[in-house]
Design an enzyme around this catalytic site. Sequence first.
Site, PDB file in Angstrom:
ATOM      1  N   ARG A 111      12.865 -14.327 -29.486  1.00 59.48           N
ATOM      2  CA  ARG A 111      14.293 -14.486 -29.160  1.00 59.48           C
ATOM      3  C   ARG A 111      14.683 -15.966 -29.242  1.00 59.48           C
ATOM      4  O   ARG A 111      14.053 -16.812 -28.613  1.00 59.48           O
ATOM      5  CB  ARG A 111      14.545 -13.959 -27.742  1.00 59.48           C
ATOM      6  CG  ARG A 111      15.950 -14.109 -27.247  1.00 59.48           C
ATOM      7  CD  ARG A 111      16.840 -13.059 -27.839  1.00 59.48           C
ATOM      8  NE  ARG A 111      18.161 -13.059 -27.257  1.00 59.48           N
ATOM      9  CZ  ARG A 111      19.170 -12.344 -27.746  1.00 59.48           C
ATOM     10  NH1 ARG A 111      18.974 -11.569 -28.800  1.00 59.48           N
ATOM     11  NH2 ARG A 111      20.353 -12.387 -27.181  1.00 59.48           N
ATOM     12  N   ILE A 158      13.320 -12.782 -18.437  1.00 58.32           N
ATOM     13  CA  ILE A 158      13.118 -13.357 -19.768  1.00 58.32           C
ATOM     14  C   ILE A 158      13.741 -12.453 -20.835  1.00 58.32           C
ATOM     15  O   ILE A 158      14.231 -12.930 -21.855  1.00 58.32           O
ATOM     16  CB  ILE A 158      11.596 -13.594 -20.013  1.00 58.32           C
ATOM     17  CG1 ILE A 158      11.120 -14.757 -19.141  1.00 58.32           C
ATOM     18  CG2 ILE A 158      11.308 -13.859 -21.488  1.00 58.32           C
ATOM     19  CD1 ILE A 158       9.610 -14.984 -19.140  1.00 58.32           C
ATOM     20  N   GLU A 206      -0.525   3.460  -0.377  1.00 55.32           N
ATOM     21  CA  GLU A 206      -1.820   3.119   0.242  1.00 55.32           C
ATOM     22  C   GLU A 206      -1.648   2.040   1.322  1.00 55.32           C
ATOM     23  O   GLU A 206      -2.542   1.224   1.546  1.00 55.32           O
ATOM     24  CB  GLU A 206      -2.858   2.638  -0.798  1.00 55.32           C
ATOM     25  CG  GLU A 206      -3.013   3.499  -2.019  1.00 55.32           C
ATOM     26  CD  GLU A 206      -3.879   4.731  -1.807  1.00 55.32           C
ATOM     27  OE1 GLU A 206      -4.287   4.967  -0.657  1.00 55.32           O
ATOM     28  OE2 GLU A 206      -4.102   5.466  -2.785  1.00 55.32           O
ATOM     29  N   THR A 212       1.748  -0.264   3.297  1.00 49.90           N
ATOM     30  CA  THR A 212       2.723  -1.293   2.896  1.00 49.90           C
ATOM     31  C   THR A 212       2.131  -2.697   3.093  1.00 49.90           C
ATOM     32  O   THR A 212       1.073  -2.866   3.708  1.00 49.90           O
ATOM     33  CB  THR A 212       3.991  -1.180   3.763  1.00 49.90           C
ATOM     34  OG1 THR A 212       3.608  -1.440   5.130  1.00 49.90           O
ATOM     35  CG2 THR A 212       4.626   0.196   3.681  1.00 49.90           C
ATOM     36  N   SER A 213       2.864  -3.693   2.603  1.00 49.24           N
ATOM     37  CA  SER A 213       2.394  -5.083   2.762  1.00 49.24           C
ATOM     38  C   SER A 213       2.248  -5.438   4.236  1.00 49.24           C
ATOM     39  O   SER A 213       1.313  -6.149   4.622  1.00 49.24           O
ATOM     40  CB  SER A 213       3.379  -6.045   2.094  1.00 49.24           C
ATOM     41  OG  SER A 213       3.340  -5.866   0.700  1.00 49.24           O
TER      42      SER A 213
HETATM   43  C1  LIG Z   1       5.638   7.940  -4.724  1.00 48.36           C
HETATM   44  C2  LIG Z   1       4.813   8.038  -3.492  1.00 48.36           C
HETATM   45  C3  LIG Z   1       3.570   8.662  -3.533  1.00 48.36           C
HETATM   46  C4  LIG Z   1       2.807   8.796  -2.366  1.00 48.36           C
HETATM   47  N1  LIG Z   1       1.619   9.469  -2.420  1.00 48.36           N
HETATM   48  C5  LIG Z   1       0.954   9.737  -1.266  1.00 48.36           C
HETATM   49  C6  LIG Z   1      -0.209  10.564  -1.253  1.00 48.36           C
HETATM   50  O1  LIG Z   1      -0.700  11.003  -2.310  1.00 48.36           O
HETATM   51  N2  LIG Z   1      -0.784  10.890  -0.064  1.00 48.36           N
HETATM   52  C7  LIG Z   1      -0.289  10.423   1.128  1.00 48.36           C
HETATM   53  O2  LIG Z   1      -0.862  10.743   2.174  1.00 48.36           O
HETATM   54  N3  LIG Z   1       0.797   9.598   1.145  1.00 48.36           N
HETATM   55  C8  LIG Z   1       1.425   9.250  -0.016  1.00 48.36           C
HETATM   56  N4  LIG Z   1       2.553   8.456   0.012  1.00 48.36           N
HETATM   57  C9  LIG Z   1       3.055   7.983   1.297  1.00 48.36           C
HETATM   58  C10 LIG Z   1       2.835   6.504   1.517  1.00 48.36           C
HETATM   59  O3  LIG Z   1       1.472   6.278   1.799  1.00 48.36           O
HETATM   60  C11 LIG Z   1       3.770   6.075   2.684  1.00 48.36           C
HETATM   61  O4  LIG Z   1       5.086   6.125   2.183  1.00 48.36           O
HETATM   62  C12 LIG Z   1       3.445   4.693   3.163  1.00 48.36           C
HETATM   63  O5  LIG Z   1       2.215   4.679   3.839  1.00 48.36           O
HETATM   64  C13 LIG Z   1       4.527   4.162   4.131  1.00 48.36           C
HETATM   65  O6  LIG Z   1       4.814   5.099   5.122  1.00 48.36           O
HETATM   66  P1  LIG Z   1       6.339   5.527   5.429  1.00 48.36           P
HETATM   67  O7  LIG Z   1       6.990   5.836   4.135  1.00 48.36           O
HETATM   68  O8  LIG Z   1       6.299   6.583   6.452  1.00 48.36           O
HETATM   69  O9  LIG Z   1       7.016   4.225   6.013  1.00 48.36           O
HETATM   70  P2  LIG Z   1       7.050   3.812   7.571  1.00 48.36           P
HETATM   71  O10 LIG Z   1       5.707   3.911   8.159  1.00 48.36           O
HETATM   72  O11 LIG Z   1       8.156   4.552   8.223  1.00 48.36           O
HETATM   73  O12 LIG Z   1       7.456   2.274   7.454  1.00 48.36           O
HETATM   74  C14 LIG Z   1       8.782   1.844   7.111  1.00 48.36           C
HETATM   75  C15 LIG Z   1       8.797   0.317   7.036  1.00 48.36           C
HETATM   76  O13 LIG Z   1       8.447  -0.240   8.324  1.00 48.36           O
HETATM   77  C16 LIG Z   1       7.326  -1.094   8.180  1.00 48.36           C
HETATM   78  N5  LIG Z   1       6.479  -0.947   9.368  1.00 48.36           N
HETATM   79  C17 LIG Z   1       5.998   0.203   9.906  1.00 48.36           C
HETATM   80  N6  LIG Z   1       5.247  -0.055  10.996  1.00 48.36           N
HETATM   81  C18 LIG Z   1       5.233  -1.409  11.142  1.00 48.36           C
HETATM   82  C19 LIG Z   1       4.636  -2.305  12.078  1.00 48.36           C
HETATM   83  N7  LIG Z   1       3.835  -1.880  13.054  1.00 48.36           N
HETATM   84  N8  LIG Z   1       4.857  -3.634  11.930  1.00 48.36           N
HETATM   85  C20 LIG Z   1       5.632  -4.103  10.921  1.00 48.36           C
HETATM   86  N9  LIG Z   1       6.225  -3.304  10.007  1.00 48.36           N
HETATM   87  C21 LIG Z   1       6.029  -1.981  10.108  1.00 48.36           C
HETATM   88  C22 LIG Z   1       6.616  -0.645   6.923  1.00 48.36           C
HETATM   89  O14 LIG Z   1       5.831  -1.692   6.353  1.00 48.36           O
HETATM   90  C23 LIG Z   1       7.801  -0.257   6.039  1.00 48.36           C
HETATM   91  O15 LIG Z   1       8.331  -1.422   5.465  1.00 48.36           O
HETATM   92  C24 LIG Z   1       3.291   8.259  -1.153  1.00 48.36           C
HETATM   93  C25 LIG Z   1       4.529   7.593  -1.118  1.00 48.36           C
HETATM   94  C26 LIG Z   1       5.279   7.483  -2.269  1.00 48.36           C
HETATM   95  C27 LIG Z   1       6.609   6.786  -2.201  1.00 48.36           C
END
Ligand SMILES: Cc1cc2nc3c(=O)[nH]c(=O)nc-3n(C[C@H](O)[C@H](O)[C@H](O)COP(=O)(O)OP(=O)(O)OC[C@H]3O[C@@H](n4cnc5c(N)ncnc54)[C@H](O)[C@@H]3O)c2cc1C
Length: 399
Positions: free
Chosen positions: A284, A353, A379, A381-382
Amino acid sequence: MARLAQTPGLTDEQRAILETVREFADKEIIPHAQHLEHADEYPADIVDGMRDMGLFGLTIAEEYGGLGESLLTYALVVEELSRGWMSISGIVNTHFIVAYLVSQHGSPEQKVSLLPRMATGEVRGAFSMSEPGCGSDVAAIRSRAERDGDDFVLNGQKMWLTNGAYSSVVATLVKTETGAESVYGNMTTFLLEKEPGFGETAPGLTIPGKIEKMGYKGVETTEMVLDGVRVPASAALGGAEAGVGRGFYQMMDGIEVGRVNVAARACGISIRAFELAVGYAQQRQTFGAPLAKHQAIAFKLAEMGTKIEAAHALMVNAARLKDSGARNDVEAGMAKLLASEYCAEVVQESFRIHGGYGYSKEYEIERLMREAPFLLIGEGTSEIQKTIISRGLLKEYRA
Ligand SMILES: Cc1cc2nc3c(=O)[nH]c(=O)nc-3n(C[C@H](O)[C@H](O)[C@H](O)COP(=O)(O)OP(=O)(O)OC[C@H]3O[C@@H](n4cnc5c(N)ncnc54)[C@H](O)[C@@H]3O)c2cc1C
């Protein structure tokens, strides 16, 4: 990529496997990924190809018909597959975790019954901890199993099962009253066998339909309803004696290898985003020069490459640690945290980019933009990774 994400110390066999998978990704995945993803179509031909290569049995011991490869080999294969299309790595990943759980924690009967069929891909695995009301807080699950003679009867609702429909065995975590003091000792993982597909796939076990997602399409993610599902106590992972009450610890072990896998996916997506950016930046032209000649763009490429190297190194370290037999909770957490956060940044920079074309569905980067955010969540969250890392470090550096 010739230069980035090299791994020193691989055996000839590992190198041969990776070369084959890379070629497969270039020829069989990348050319079809955009179309299949936009259509949200299950990539049946690609899955057949993976089965032919023996990828479903990659880490299963040779005595059960697998290739007996390490977590490191698996992670590097996942990196290659995700460079092609993340959904493909999603199809093998829950299968891999379940095979790992059965290999590590299964009873002799469970190993003999499941592993040979899993190695060929005839039986595919899904992994179910999450529920509608909880994901991060695993101990808050509400699904439960009640003892009834030699059986257990399961009731409840599970959420977010990747491969929920196409799998035939679901490692499912539920509460069981074992009389343990700790909540963690009152959970059991059951190996629930079912038919592949939607609807009532085993008596009382329903897979209602697939959840519509912003990305990570092609591979189905589903709910699972348990309504009086009756299984013998021997369906507990590890068997009736050893398995009941061990579910939480078993799942956490499985999640550690799952986190290395998510880090590897993040590396694969980042590598692809970099390849797209470095190609586009040299084609580009703006203001009479290719984009790459503008230092602001060249520096972006430098930062992207550096992030890929750092993420890859951490991922390889976490895999090697687990392969050595050590616990790797902190290292897997670090690898997953860094690789997924860097992946989101690298993909975003590649998108920028590409200018306006990055927003067009004709360009691969728009798909990567929808895939990368999942890695910040799946697996653990951060925030959950930081909880695990800080807990581990505080234990190690106790004042
Ligand atoms: C496309 C997809 C595929 C998936 N596949 C699977 C699977 O095969 N098997 C399975 O078992 N699960 C699966 N999951 C689920 C996934 O593991 C959960 O979504 C993930 O662990 C987060 O849980 P939650 O969505 O309930 O968020 P929540 O637990 O409700 O958390 C919401 C927010 O709050 C934050 N938070 C929560 N508690 C705290 C704390 N104590 N301190 C600070 N921050 C906090 C989190 O980091 C997040 O930002 C999948 C999810 C997606 C989207």
